[in-house]
Scaffold this motif. Structure first.
Motif, PDB file in Angstrom:
ATOM      1  N   ARG A   1      11.451   1.476   1.947  1.00  0.00           N
ATOM      2  CA  ARG A   1      12.031   2.029   1.415  1.00  0.00           C
ATOM      3  C   ARG A   1      10.847   3.108   0.484  1.00  0.00           C
ATOM      4  NH1 ARG A   1      17.049   2.620   2.090  1.00  0.00           N
ATOM      5  NH2 ARG A   1      18.427   1.295   3.348  1.00  0.00           N
ATOM      6  N   GLN A   2       9.513   1.762  -0.385  1.00  0.00           N
ATOM      7  CA  GLN A   2       8.971   2.772  -0.534  1.00  0.00           C
ATOM      8  C   GLN A   2       8.254   4.246   0.093  1.00  0.00           C
ATOM      9  OE1 GLN A   2       9.304  -0.251  -0.688  1.00  0.00           O
ATOM     10  NE2 GLN A   2      10.044  -0.657  -2.731  1.00  0.00           N
ATOM     11  N   GLY A   3       8.511   3.998   1.322  1.00  0.00           N
ATOM     12  CA  GLY A   3       7.382   5.193   1.902  1.00  0.00           C
ATOM     13  C   GLY A   3       7.046   4.996   3.049  1.00  0.00           C
ATOM     14  N   ALA A   4       7.571   5.528   4.205  1.00  0.00           N
ATOM     15  CA  ALA A   4       6.754   5.592   5.524  1.00  0.00           C
ATOM     16  C   ALA A   4       5.693   5.810   5.482  1.00  0.00           C
ATOM     17  CB  ALA A   4       7.862   6.573   6.683  1.00  0.00           C
ATOM     18  N   TYR A   5       5.686   6.668   4.944  1.00  0.00           N
ATOM     19  CA  TYR A   5       4.512   7.504   4.801  1.00  0.00           C
ATOM     20  C   TYR A   5       2.695   6.974   4.450  1.00  0.00           C
ATOM     21  CZ  TYR A   5      -0.388  10.347   4.020  1.00  0.00           C
ATOM     22  OH  TYR A   5      -1.192  10.406   4.599  1.00  0.00           O
ATOM     23  N   GLY A   6       3.600   6.011   3.198  1.00  0.00           N
ATOM     24  CA  GLY A   6       2.135   5.583   2.582  1.00  0.00           C
ATOM     25  C   GLY A   6       2.370   3.613   3.016  1.00  0.00           C
ATOM     26  N   GLU A   7       3.225   3.527   3.812  1.00  0.00           N
ATOM     27  CA  GLU A   7       2.808   2.850   4.983  1.00  0.00           C
ATOM     28  C   GLU A   7       1.790   2.254   5.250  1.00  0.00           C
ATOM     29  OE1 GLU A   7       6.076  -0.211   8.070  1.00  0.00           O
ATOM     30  OE2 GLU A   7       6.893   0.331   5.842  1.00  0.00           O
ATOM     31  N   ALA A   8       2.416   3.201   6.010  1.00  0.00           N
ATOM     32  CA  ALA A   8       0.978   4.012   7.480  1.00  0.00           C
ATOM     33  C   ALA A   8      -0.262   3.617   6.431  1.00  0.00           C
ATOM     34  CB  ALA A   8       1.688   4.863   8.377  1.00  0.00           C
ATOM     35  N   LEU A   9       0.008   4.575   6.227  1.00  0.00           N
ATOM     36  CA  LEU A   9      -1.415   4.400   4.965  1.00  0.00           C
ATOM     37  C   LEU A   9      -2.284   3.729   4.715  1.00  0.00           C
ATOM     38  CD1 LEU A   9      -3.704   7.253   4.304  1.00  0.00           C
ATOM     39  CD2 LEU A   9      -2.440   6.231   1.806  1.00  0.00           C
ATOM     40  N   LEU A  10      -0.981   2.707   4.157  1.00  0.00           N
ATOM     41  CA  LEU A  10      -2.052   1.760   3.251  1.00  0.00           C
ATOM     42  C   LEU A  10      -2.423   0.494   4.131  1.00  0.00           C
ATOM     43  CD1 LEU A  10       0.077   1.510   0.348  1.00  0.00           C
ATOM     44  CD2 LEU A  10      -1.957   2.108  -0.031  1.00  0.00           C
ATOM     45  N   ASN A  11      -1.584   0.199   5.431  1.00  0.00           N
ATOM     46  CA  ASN A  11      -1.001  -0.476   6.294  1.00  0.00           C
ATOM     47  C   ASN A  11      -2.454  -0.710   7.411  1.00  0.00           C
ATOM     48  OD1 ASN A  11       0.531  -2.457   4.629  1.00  0.00           O
ATOM     49  ND2 ASN A  11       2.208  -2.099   5.012  1.00  0.00           N
ATOM     50  N   TYR A  12      -1.715   0.671   7.980  1.00  0.00           N
ATOM     51  CA  TYR A  12      -2.873   0.806   8.779  1.00  0.00           C
ATOM     52  C   TYR A  12      -3.879   2.180   9.297  1.00  0.00           C
ATOM     53  CZ  TYR A  12       1.197  -1.778  10.833  1.00  0.00           C
ATOM     54  OH  TYR A  12       2.055  -2.801  11.639  1.00  0.00           O
ATOM     55  N   ALA A  13      -3.204   2.655   8.604  1.00  0.00           N
ATOM     56  CA  ALA A  13      -4.733   3.483   8.748  1.00  0.00           C
ATOM     57  C   ALA A  13      -6.203   4.074   7.766  1.00  0.00           C
ATOM     58  CB  ALA A  13      -4.570   5.628   8.107  1.00  0.00           C
ATOM     59  N   LEU A  14      -5.903   3.008   6.341  1.00  0.00           N
ATOM     60  CA  LEU A  14      -7.033   2.742   4.961  1.00  0.00           C
ATOM     61  C   LEU A  14      -7.969   1.833   5.705  1.00  0.00           C
ATOM     62  CD1 LEU A  14      -5.941   4.189   1.881  1.00  0.00           C
ATOM     63  CD2 LEU A  14      -6.993   5.136   3.431  1.00  0.00           C
ATOM     64  N   PRO A  15      -6.890   0.702   6.302  1.00  0.00           N
ATOM     65  CA  PRO A  15      -8.041  -0.186   6.793  1.00  0.00           C
ATOM     66  C   PRO A  15      -8.786   0.097   7.879  1.00  0.00           C
ATOM     67  CG  PRO A  15      -5.405  -1.518   6.214  1.00  0.00           C
ATOM     68  CD  PRO A  15      -5.387   0.283   6.058  1.00  0.00           C
ATOM     69  N   THR A  16      -8.303   0.767   8.688  1.00  0.00           N
ATOM     70  CA  THR A  16      -8.850   1.146  10.084  1.00  0.00           C
ATOM     71  C   THR A  16     -10.251   1.910   9.528  1.00  0.00           C
ATOM     72  OG1 THR A  16      -7.150   1.249  11.519  1.00  0.00           O
ATOM     73  CG2 THR A  16      -9.009   2.809  12.433  1.00  0.00           C
ATOM     74  N   ILE A  17     -10.206   3.031   8.853  1.00  0.00           N
ATOM     75  CA  ILE A  17     -11.152   3.232   8.462  1.00  0.00           C
ATOM     76  C   ILE A  17     -12.250   2.906   7.644  1.00  0.00           C
ATOM     77  CG2 ILE A  17     -11.551   5.470   6.370  1.00  0.00           C
ATOM     78  CD1 ILE A  17     -10.618   6.680   8.270  1.00  0.00           C
ATOM     79  N   GLU A  18     -11.328   1.229   6.832  1.00  0.00           N
ATOM     80  CA  GLU A  18     -12.994   0.692   6.184  1.00  0.00           C
ATOM     81  C   GLU A  18     -13.370  -0.372   7.800  1.00  0.00           C
ATOM     82  OE1 GLU A  18     -11.281  -2.264   3.652  1.00  0.00           O
ATOM     83  OE2 GLU A  18     -10.201  -0.136   2.251  1.00  0.00           O
ATOM     84  N   LEU A  19     -12.703  -0.163   9.090  1.00  0.00           N
ATOM     85  CA  LEU A  19     -13.381  -1.435   9.698  1.00  0.00           C
ATOM     86  C   LEU A  19     -14.644  -0.317  10.698  1.00  0.00           C
ATOM     87  CD1 LEU A  19     -10.513  -3.301  10.624  1.00  0.00           C
ATOM     88  CD2 LEU A  19     -12.693  -3.781   9.968  1.00  0.00           C
TER      89      LEU A  19
END
Length: 174
Positions: free
Chosen positions: A26-44
């Motif tokens: 409920r906090q956010g579909a976009y935020g969930e994807a950003l924090l849990n998937y996209a940003l960790p991928t960018i860091e890798l």
């Protein structure tokens, strides 16, 4: 039957009626994807990495992959992204992608790219598109992961897997 719900960050998600569960928090579909998937991928990603092969299991509304592409565009760096998306409900994917892409979070995708994304994730055949320095090759498979691993992915060189299923108590097989 699915109904769409606005989350706290203004992005939409869907509720799967038979499970009584949202596709995202409920906090956010976009935020969930950003924090849990996209940003960790960018860091890798290494500084000189030119190719990334992604297997996105339980593709759903496409947020995880779409937010990754959005973040890669912001990096302004050349990269070839190959995405195999798996979802057992391709009609829902087709229904939800235009709604997701119509949100302000994805204003970086012009109409041509939005049309390509919708077409790519309706097709089992590879679709290719370039945006800025990001080259994307994508397809959607609607078979079970076990079947896809034997038939469609047996010789793939997947470098990253996104697995975003419903809660284990709701769908334990995932």
């Amino acid at each position: 039957m699915k109904s769409f719900v606005t989350t706290q960050d203004g992005s939409i998600t869907a509720q799967k009626a038979d499970l009584g569960e949202l596709y995202h928090n409920r906090q956010g579909a976009y935020g969930e994807a950003l924090l849990n998937y996209a940003l960790p991928t960018i860091e890798l990603l290494s500084q000189d990495q030119a190719d990334l092969v992604l297997l996105d299991i339980c593709f759903g509304m496409g947020y995880n992959t779409l937010v990754l592409v959005e973040q890669l565009l912001k990096l302004d760096r050349s990269i070839n992204l190959t995405v195999t998306a798996l979802d057992n409900d391709p009609e829902f994917v087709a229904q939800s992608l235009p709604l997701v892409l119509d949100q302000p979070h994805f204003a970086c995708f012009d109409q041509g790219m939005q049309n390509w994304i919708i077409a790519a994730f309706k097709s089992k055949d590879w679709q290719c598109f370039s945006a800025g320095k990001v080259n994307v090759k994508a397809r959607l498979l609607d078979n079970d992961l076990r079947q896809a691993l034997q038939e469609d992915l047996s010789d793939s060189k997947v470098g990253l897997i996104y697995h975003d299923p419903f809660a284990p108590q709701k769908v334990p097989r995932l």
